[in-house]
Scaffold this motif. Structure first.
Motif, PDB file in Angstrom:
ATOM      1  N   UNK A  21     -38.779 -50.277 -56.138  1.00 48.47           N
ATOM      2  CA  UNK A  21     -38.847 -48.860 -55.771  1.00 48.47           C
ATOM      3  C   UNK A  21     -39.776 -48.046 -56.666  1.00 48.47           C
ATOM      4  N   UNK A  22     -40.277 -48.640 -57.766  1.00 51.62           N
ATOM      5  CA  UNK A  22     -41.248 -47.917 -58.597  1.00 51.62           C
ATOM      6  C   UNK A  22     -42.617 -48.143 -57.954  1.00 51.62           C
ATOM      7  N   UNK A  23     -42.835 -47.430 -56.872  1.00 51.72           N
ATOM      8  CA  UNK A  23     -44.051 -47.615 -56.082  1.00 51.72           C
ATOM      9  C   UNK A  23     -44.777 -46.288 -55.911  1.00 51.72           C
ATOM     10  N   UNK A  24     -45.980 -46.364 -55.341  1.00 50.74           N
ATOM     11  CA  UNK A  24     -46.828 -45.177 -55.234  1.00 50.74           C
ATOM     12  C   UNK A  24     -46.212 -44.097 -54.355  1.00 50.74           C
ATOM     13  N   UNK A  25     -45.547 -44.495 -53.297  1.00 45.59           N
ATOM     14  CA  UNK A  25     -44.958 -43.516 -52.391  1.00 45.59           C
ATOM     15  C   UNK A  25     -43.926 -42.653 -53.102  1.00 45.59           C
ATOM     16  N   UNK A  26     -43.017 -43.284 -53.832  1.00 47.10           N
ATOM     17  CA  UNK A  26     -42.003 -42.519 -54.558  1.00 47.10           C
ATOM     18  C   UNK A  26     -42.621 -41.696 -55.678  1.00 47.10           C
ATOM     19  N   UNK A  27     -43.568 -42.289 -56.397  1.00 51.02           N
ATOM     20  CA  UNK A  27     -44.211 -41.575 -57.515  1.00 51.02           C
ATOM     21  C   UNK A  27     -44.959 -40.341 -57.026  1.00 51.02           C
ATOM     22  N   UNK A  28     -45.768 -40.499 -55.986  1.00 47.48           N
ATOM     23  CA  UNK A  28     -46.576 -39.361 -55.513  1.00 47.48           C
ATOM     24  C   UNK A  28     -45.698 -38.254 -54.945  1.00 47.48           C
ATOM     25  N   UNK A  29     -44.604 -38.620 -54.278  1.00 43.57           N
ATOM     26  CA  UNK A  29     -43.691 -37.592 -53.762  1.00 43.57           C
ATOM     27  C   UNK A  29     -43.092 -36.769 -54.898  1.00 43.57           C
ATOM     28  N   UNK A  30     -42.660 -37.455 -55.963  1.00 39.19           N
ATOM     29  CA  UNK A  30     -42.070 -36.748 -57.101  1.00 39.19           C
ATOM     30  C   UNK A  30     -43.106 -35.895 -57.829  1.00 39.19           C
ATOM     31  N   UNK A  31     -44.316 -36.422 -58.020  1.00 33.68           N
ATOM     32  CA  UNK A  31     -45.357 -35.673 -58.720  1.00 33.68           C
ATOM     33  C   UNK A  31     -45.786 -34.448 -57.925  1.00 33.68           C
TER      34      UNK A  31
END
Length: 238
Positions: A134-144
């Motif tokens: 789950x430490x992926x770009x989709x989750x990261x970019x949404x949070x950022x």
């Protein structure tokens, strides 16, 4: 005069109590949880936003043992992280707190990897066979995008090898310097890791407790001086 003394005493006592509360360990707000599933924390905490840019904790909530070593992974679009010290506090599965000891660690290493929109999840990117995806770009970019308004196009991947495993419900305290937007993902071999829900993202948006305390003391002092001036008699020369 008595009223003035009581007012001053009230200000000083209130300030002292508030200062003491602020200087208590803020571990609950800066903990990254590990487990063999990576999902031991509150699922609504997505991810763990860390207001401190100088300290975080890694907590073994699973109670399982992992021989180690521990690897701390950092994603940064800016400066590399700096590690000053790491300590391990022993805690039994029953919650009995034992000794705290310093642990040795290696230098911060630039893996030369880049985390981008085309990357696999972080654990796969760094070559680990186990770990939550789950430490992926989709989750990261949404949070950022939600927290900072935008997401950098690329993150450098850094790692630090820590010479310790973990048992019971031990926790690590990590002190150093971590820039705003730094993503922190710990891993303890062979099978304790975190998920995006428990990954740390440094916001650096909240002043440190000592800063708040000094501000409050300053405001209290200014308020008291203003009060005293209003009480002083005025003398007009004739």
């Amino acid at each position: 005069m008595l009223g003035t003394r009581l007012t001053l005493r009230g200000i000083l006592v209130s300030t002292a109590v508030f200062y003491s509360a602020l200087t208590l360990p803020a571990q609950a707000a800066t903990v990254l949880h590990l487990s063999n599933s990576g999902t031991a924390d509150n699922p609504l905490q997505d991810p763990a936003f860390l207001s401190s840019s100088t300290q975080f904790f890694v907590d073994n909530v699973s109670g399982q043992s992992a021989a180690g070593p521990t690897t701390l992974y950092f994603l940064s679009a800016g400066a590399a992280p700096v590690i000053n010290s790491i300590s391990l506090t022993a805690v039994s599965n029953g919650g009995v707190v034992g000794a705290t000891t310093a642990v040795t660690f290696g230098a911060v290493t630039d893996t030369t990897l880049n985390f981008t929109s085309s990357s696999p999840d972080l654990y796969t990117l760094v070559g680990l066979n186990s770990g939550n995806n789950s430490i992926n770009w989709s989750n990261l970019s949404s949070a950022f995008n939600a927290q900072f308004g935008s997401t950098p196009a690329s993150f450098d991947v850094y790692s630090v090898l820590v010479n310790t495993g973990i048992t019971g419900k031990d926790f690590l305290e990590v002190n150093g310097t971590f820039g705003q937007g730094t993503v922190i993902a710990p891993y303890i071999a062979p099978d304790l890791f975190t998920s995006w829900t428990n990954t740390g993202v440094v916001t650096g948006a909240v002043p440190e407790p000592s800063t708040w305390a000094m501000m409050i003391l300053g405001f209290a002092g200014v308020g008291y001086l203003a009060y005293r001036r209003r009480k002083q008699p005025s003398f007009i020369a004739s």
